[in-house]
Motif scaffolding. Structure first.
Motif, PDB file in Angstrom:
ATOM      1  N   ALA A 209       0.829  -1.204   0.000  1.00 46.59           N
ATOM      2  CA  ALA A 209       0.000   0.000   0.000  1.00 46.59           C
ATOM      3  C   ALA A 209       0.867   1.258   0.000  1.00 46.59           C
ATOM      4  O   ALA A 209       0.577   2.229  -0.713  1.00 46.59           O
ATOM      5  CB  ALA A 209      -0.928  -0.013   1.210  1.00 46.59           C
ATOM      6  N   SER A 216      -4.915   0.452   0.222  1.00 52.51           N
ATOM      7  CA  SER A 216      -4.742   0.179   1.644  1.00 52.51           C
ATOM      8  C   SER A 216      -4.200  -1.238   1.820  1.00 52.51           C
ATOM      9  O   SER A 216      -4.306  -2.071   0.899  1.00 52.51           O
ATOM     10  CB  SER A 216      -6.090   0.287   2.382  1.00 52.51           C
ATOM     11  N   ALA A 220      -4.849  -4.830  -0.339  1.00 49.45           N
ATOM     12  CA  ALA A 220      -3.774  -5.711  -0.792  1.00 49.45           C
ATOM     13  C   ALA A 220      -4.079  -7.159  -0.405  1.00 49.45           C
ATOM     14  O   ALA A 220      -3.921  -8.086  -1.210  1.00 49.45           O
ATOM     15  CB  ALA A 220      -2.443  -5.271  -0.185  1.00 49.45           C
TER      16      ALA A 220
END
Length: 267
Positions: A209, A216, A220
């Motif tokens: 991220a 964020s 991920a």
């Protein structure tokens, strides 16, 4: 994996102080093996060994920098002396540095290669010397190298890590061939763990991220899960059970193999 009995086996687990390594050490101990925790993290390693002893296992801590040949030369005889032999070596120690290739940190890459590749190669070297006929243990055994699903997929941000884990696959197969040709009596296999929410796995999500690959860390992780047919992240016991299997006589005709434990992500 209660059906597998590793009683009287002696195991060394590198990077065994925490995370996957600690889980593998615990699973080997529950199957009956005596276990040496080998790590640069002395306090955590001693705590892990003590927790295994508190649960009734035979466990010791041995300091080990896997990237240093001299450290292996001290650790292996110490393990053989403490446990009364050596039958299983799990080359688990590893590090991960996240970078886009356009922003590659050469020092980070060299450190990964030193720990992940050189460390595993030295682990194989000293396992062979100890376990082969005439070695300080001398009764054969098994080496289990920990690769990664990163060796089998193209996931952005982990090119260096993927390269290092791909090298472990090749080391495994050549080592198995050499052991067989030279009658060492040592089986050599590797495991490809999927992403697991250990400290390293969680850091990877944060790093991805931070370098702009995902909005964020949570997204991920969701991207990994979306690529995994089993629909979840791996758990430590998933990986530990695979190690116990490969260490056991249930895998007595398995060598030179790579076992994906990734929920299908790398297929």
């Amino acid at each position: 994996m209660t059906s597998i009995d590793l009683s009287a086996r002696k195991a060394l687990v590198t990077g065994g102080a925490r995370g996957l390594g600690a889980g593998m050490a615990e699973a080997l101990a529950k199957a009956g093996a005596a276990v040496a925790i080998a790590d640069v993290l002395e306090d955590a390693g001693k705590e892990t060994a003590q927790s295994l002893r508190d649960a009734g296992a035979t466990a010791e801590f041995v300091p080990l920098d896997v990237s240093a040949d001299s450290s292996w030369e001290q650790a292996v005889p110490a393990v053989v002396d403490a446990l009364g032999g050596l039958d299983i070596v799990v080359n688990n120690a590893g590090i991960e540095v996240t970078n886009l290739l356009a922003d590659l940190d050469p020092e980070g890459l060299r450190r990964m290669l030193d720990v992940n590749v050189v460390g595993t190669a030295l682990g194989i070297k000293h396992a062979f010397r100890a376990m082969r006929p005439g070695g300080v243990a001398g009764n054969g055994g098994t080496v289990i190298n920990i690769s990664s699903v990163a060796a089998t997929i193209a996931f952005p941000g982990i090119a260096g890590y993927s390269a290092s884990k791909s090298a472990i696959d090749r080391l495994t197969r050549v080592a198995a061939a050499e052991s067989g040709r030279l009658d060492y009596g040592v089986r050599v296999n590797c495991v490809y763990p999927g992403l697991t929410p250990t400290a390293m796995g969680n850091k990877l999500a944060v790093d991805c991220a931070e370098i702009g690959l995902f909005p964020s860390p949570e997204e991920a992780v969701q991207a990994v899960v979306a690529q995994t047919p089993s629909g979840r992240l791996g758990q430590i016991d998933d990986m530990a059970d695979a190690v116990v299997f490969l260490a056991s006589d249930a895998a007595k005709f398995v060598t030179g193999a790579g076992l994906p434990v990734d929920g299908g992500m790398g297929m």
